[in-house]
Design a protein around this motif. Sequence first.
Motif, mmCIF file in Angstrom:
data_model
loop_
_atom_site.group_PDB
_atom_site.id
_atom_site.type_symbol
_atom_site.label_atom_id
_atom_site.label_comp_id
_atom_site.label_asym_id
_atom_site.label_seq_id
_atom_site.Cartn_x
_atom_site.Cartn_y
_atom_site.Cartn_z
ATOM 1 N N GLN A 75 85.480 64.784 68.163
ATOM 2 C CA GLN A 75 86.332 65.848 67.892
ATOM 3 C C GLN A 75 86.569 66.708 69.013
ATOM 4 O OE1 GLN A 75 85.311 67.715 63.958
ATOM 5 N NE2 GLN A 75 84.181 65.908 63.475
ATOM 6 N N TRP A 76 85.494 67.063 69.815
ATOM 7 C CA TRP A 76 85.522 68.191 70.953
ATOM 8 C C TRP A 76 86.305 67.675 71.946
ATOM 9 C CZ3 TRP A 76 84.921 69.616 76.064
ATOM 10 C CH2 TRP A 76 84.576 71.023 76.015
ATOM 11 N N TYR A 136 92.795 68.968 59.186
ATOM 12 C CA TYR A 136 92.194 69.185 60.272
ATOM 13 C C TYR A 136 92.976 68.647 61.701
ATOM 14 C CZ TYR A 136 91.245 64.417 58.478
ATOM 15 O OH TYR A 136 91.539 63.129 57.832
ATOM 16 N N PRO A 137 94.026 69.831 62.058
ATOM 17 C CA PRO A 137 94.699 69.366 63.237
ATOM 18 C C PRO A 137 93.992 69.020 64.358
ATOM 19 C CG PRO A 137 95.070 71.710 62.305
ATOM 20 C CD PRO A 137 93.865 71.233 61.616
ATOM 21 N N LEU A 138 92.823 69.582 64.698
ATOM 22 C CA LEU A 138 92.323 69.416 66.142
ATOM 23 C C LEU A 138 90.617 68.756 65.961
ATOM 24 C CD1 LEU A 138 94.015 72.378 67.770
ATOM 25 C CD2 LEU A 138 94.431 70.042 68.159
ATOM 26 N N GLY A 139 90.571 67.594 65.179
ATOM 27 C CA GLY A 139 89.316 67.284 65.031
ATOM 28 C C GLY A 139 88.883 66.296 63.807
ATOM 29 N N ARG A 188 90.114 67.905 70.707
ATOM 30 C CA ARG A 188 90.575 69.343 70.709
ATOM 31 C C ARG A 188 90.708 69.813 72.125
ATOM 32 N NH1 ARG A 188 87.270 70.523 67.021
ATOM 33 N NH2 ARG A 188 85.644 71.737 68.068
ATOM 34 N N PRO A 245 86.850 65.081 60.751
ATOM 35 C CA PRO A 245 85.624 65.186 60.320
ATOM 36 C C PRO A 245 84.788 63.799 60.185
ATOM 37 C CG PRO A 245 86.994 65.772 58.814
ATOM 38 C CD PRO A 245 87.835 65.656 59.888
#
Lengths: 347, 77
Positions: free
Chosen positions: B50-51, B38-41, B54, B43
Amino acid sequence: MKKAVVYINQFFGQIGGEDKADFAPVFKKEKIGPALEFAKNLNAEIIGTVICGDNYMGSNADKAVDEIIELLEGKEFDIFLAGPAFQAGRYGVACGTICKAIKAKYNIPVITSMNVENPGVEMFKKDMYILKGGNIASKMRADVAAMIKLANKILNNEEIGSAQDEGYFGRGIRRQVWREDLKPASERMIEMLLKKIRGEAFETELPIPEPDRVPIAPPIKDLSKARIAILDTGGIVPVDNPDKIQSASATRWGRYNIENIDSLKSGVYKTIHAGFDPAAADADPNVVVPIDVLKTLNKEGVYGSLHPYFYTTVGTGTTQAEAMRMANEMIPYLKEDNVDGVIMVST
Amino acid sequence: MVKEVEKAGIPIVQMCNLIPVAKTVGSNRIVPTISIPYPLGDPATPKETQWKLRYSRTKTALLSLTADITEQTVFPV
């Protein structure tokens, strides 16, 4: 008898697959997986197996190394063997990272094995013996045998031959040797020169490695007017994978229209990448291809416009030659649409 | 792939977790991500977090394309 420690990843350590790739390092006194194969012919007693998840090592290398050194505290061993890592990129980098650290800390010989396509080769071949290994795990026996052969020579204090003779990747180390033919350099040079003049093939004795670098492309001058495209090697595709991109060792790629969507919705897009746990990317594909924030950043005027497609392939096990070809198939589409800059997300 | 795009004269930024690998293969603009799956957030964190992560990393990547660099550069995040 001399003593050895073997390092392997979560998969070969029988902890689990990609869902266990965050596994923190452990030291087990048993011989596990490849360690059993090493034990057959190694002239040293294997005192234990270190197992560490590939993502754990990849994402926190310093921490992982410190923890492993701590696990080995007070244990005596004369040689450290890691892998073989085949063409598994993260595993190869992990083997190189831990071997380099062990060598620096204990000043003992370290050996690993990787396939030529493994990025770990280029990163670590100067620091240690990396034997030229197979591309897939079915080459385990042969790769382990090659590691044992070199390890036993080292353990027996035998002379280690050249990279070519012993089967490891050249380390850029030059040594003086007596040639069997006793032919002096002057004669060899003249022979080479004559061959060159006659247009015949000749083999240099001093190959100069060419650094494979590309010139830096000029930067975007005005981002607010720039057209941006996004690529990924994380295997994000529409759920039916219309281009049948392979989950590993990909030779195919796809591009998918994102003009009229604000986000990559779960259930509509997913990952088909077999090299990592897909749970997070399937639950929210934007964590790999951030279409949601790219749309927002566009509305905010941070950049001019978004190229209407995103481009996907799978990076795991994919050869450099295939990656080059696929990129060169994508580039005409980017040029045709006057794309000014590209984001590549790699997993 | 990154090098081929760069060779074509289009500036490209690689967002990835394994920075040493990106450096070795010859990427010139690099923006770190937080992990491989999960490179950009993450879980394990709220959607909002997360947003934000990102948004900030992607913006850094966009801005990196405007940087006039002379050597391989890892952009701070």
